[in-house]
Design an enzyme around this catalytic site. Structure first.
Site, PDB file in Angstrom:
ATOM      1  N   ASP A  29      43.394  39.334  39.069  1.00  0.00           N
ATOM      2  CA  ASP A  29      42.357  38.315  39.147  1.00  0.00           C
ATOM      3  C   ASP A  29      42.858  37.038  38.485  1.00  0.00           C
ATOM      4  OD1 ASP A  29      39.013  38.389  39.445  1.00  0.00           O
ATOM      5  OD2 ASP A  29      39.760  36.889  38.042  1.00  0.00           O
ATOM      6  N   ASP A  46      40.609  35.555  43.507  1.00  0.00           N
ATOM      7  CA  ASP A  46      40.315  34.153  43.230  1.00  0.00           C
ATOM      8  C   ASP A  46      41.548  33.348  42.861  1.00  0.00           C
ATOM      9  OD1 ASP A  46      40.284  35.833  41.042  1.00  0.00           O
ATOM     10  OD2 ASP A  46      38.380  35.130  40.238  1.00  0.00           O
ATOM     11  N   HIS A  99      41.258  35.033  36.645  1.00  0.00           N
ATOM     12  CA  HIS A  99      40.721  34.935  35.289  1.00  0.00           C
ATOM     13  C   HIS A  99      41.171  36.156  34.487  1.00  0.00           C
ATOM     14  CE1 HIS A  99      37.827  32.695  37.860  1.00  0.00           C
ATOM     15  NE2 HIS A  99      37.911  31.819  36.877  1.00  0.00           N
ATOM     16  N   HIS A 139      35.423  41.378  32.781  1.00  0.00           N
ATOM     17  CA  HIS A 139      35.083  40.517  31.637  1.00  0.00           C
ATOM     18  C   HIS A 139      34.137  41.187  30.645  1.00  0.00           C
ATOM     19  CE1 HIS A 139      37.201  37.144  33.273  1.00  0.00           C
ATOM     20  NE2 HIS A 139      36.410  37.014  34.314  1.00  0.00           N
TER      21      HIS A 139
END
Length: 310
Positions: free
Chosen positions: A161, A245, A163, A124
């Site tokens: 991931d 996740d 996200h 990120h």
């Protein structure tokens, strides 16, 4: 060359301490390392990245600002989600250093593939903005190091991931020598990762996955879109942003993958790597916030890397 998968980590990554109740906690890495302890891998001490490594992807002003923000005690919030403690900056430098060393090992023939068990995560972190628990863009750093230091022409990133890796996308948006393939739940933080986001050189493939979809849906998307694109690109190195996740038990998202889904996807990536780039794969830990699901999924991921290394 050793036939063993390289496992890179450092105790400094346990010194990045977040406030009580924060999902990106020290226990994540403790559980991962415990799960990997019985495996026969080549254990490598992650070095500190040099400033010049970080400056491949982040400006000097960003690095200086992180150093100014680093607290001498307690915690400091960089945004609502992203925190620093006195040990955070060294932890981040170890994570970046693990990626540089892993790329060097795999491209230099010291190991067939590698996994960096590090934190904080990285995907990120944008060019000049820390966010989403992340300080340095480790996956993008690995790409730039492979391209500019080792002289490769084509490097791919696969980010699974849950996200979207907005930071990796930002850092590689205008890099024609890189292909980023990223699957993520949409809608979900950080709000990017739609199929229309394709990069300045059509070098980004985003696979939005709807909430409550499961492993079968993911496998179809990868089989029909991502894996053929990866194979056609014929990368000389594949980097994995390995977030876990998307697991059904994870508290921060609503995908329903199983541990076996992560193993399947890892094996598929490794099969393509065996065909196009001598099996060269470097993986780095991103998210995953249910401790049991995380540790089981990481173990399955590394076991697939080990199978591919033999």
């Amino acid at each position: 060359m050793t036939s063993k998968t390289a496992l890179l980590t450092h105790a400094d990554c346990l010194a990045h301490v977040t406030p009580d109740g924060h999902p990106e906690q020290v226990a994540r890495l403790e559980h991962v390392l415990y799960a990997l302890q019985p495996l026969e891998v080549a254990r490598i001490t992650a070095p500190l990245a040099a400033d010049d490594d970080i400056l491949r992807i982040h400006p000097a002003s960003y690095l200086a600002e992180l150093r100014r923000a680093s607290p001498s005690e307690g915690h400091r919030a960089l945004d609502a989600d992203t925190w620093m403690s006195p040990g955070s900056l060294d932890a981040a430098f170890r994570g970046a250093g693990a990626m540089v060393r892993a790329v060097d090992m795999v491209l230099g023939g010291e190991a067939p593939n590698a996994f960096a068990a590090v934190r904080p995560p990285g995907h990120h972190a944008e060019t000049d903005t820390p966010m989403g628990f992340c300080l340095f863009g480790n996956a993008a750093l690995g790409v730039k190091h492979a391209l500019d230091h080792h002289g490769l022409n084509r490097v791919a990133v696969v980010d699974f991931d849950v996200h979207h890796g907005n930071g990796t996308q930002d850092l590689l948006w205008d890099e024609p020598r890189a292909l980023l393939i990223s699957s993520q739940q949409i809608p979900l933080f950080p709000g990017t990762g739609r199929a229309s986001e394709t990069g300045a050189h059509d070098n980004i493939l985003n696979l939005p996955l709807p909430p409550e979809s499961g492993g079968a849906h993911m496998r179809r998307e990868y089989q029909h879109k991502a894996l053929p694109r990866l194979r056609d690109f014929a990368p000389q190195l594949i980097i994995i942003s390995a977030g876990f996740d998307a697991h059904a038990d994870d508290p921060l998202a609503q995908l329903n993958w199983s541990t076996e889904d992560f193993a399947w996807l890892t094996a598929e990536i490794c099969e393509i790597a065996a065909d196009v780039c001598q099996g060269r794969v470097v993986s780095t830990l991103e998210g995953g916030y249910d401790l049991n699901a995380l540790s089981a999924s990481v173990r399955a991921h590394v076991q697939e890397l080990m199978k591919a290394a033999t």
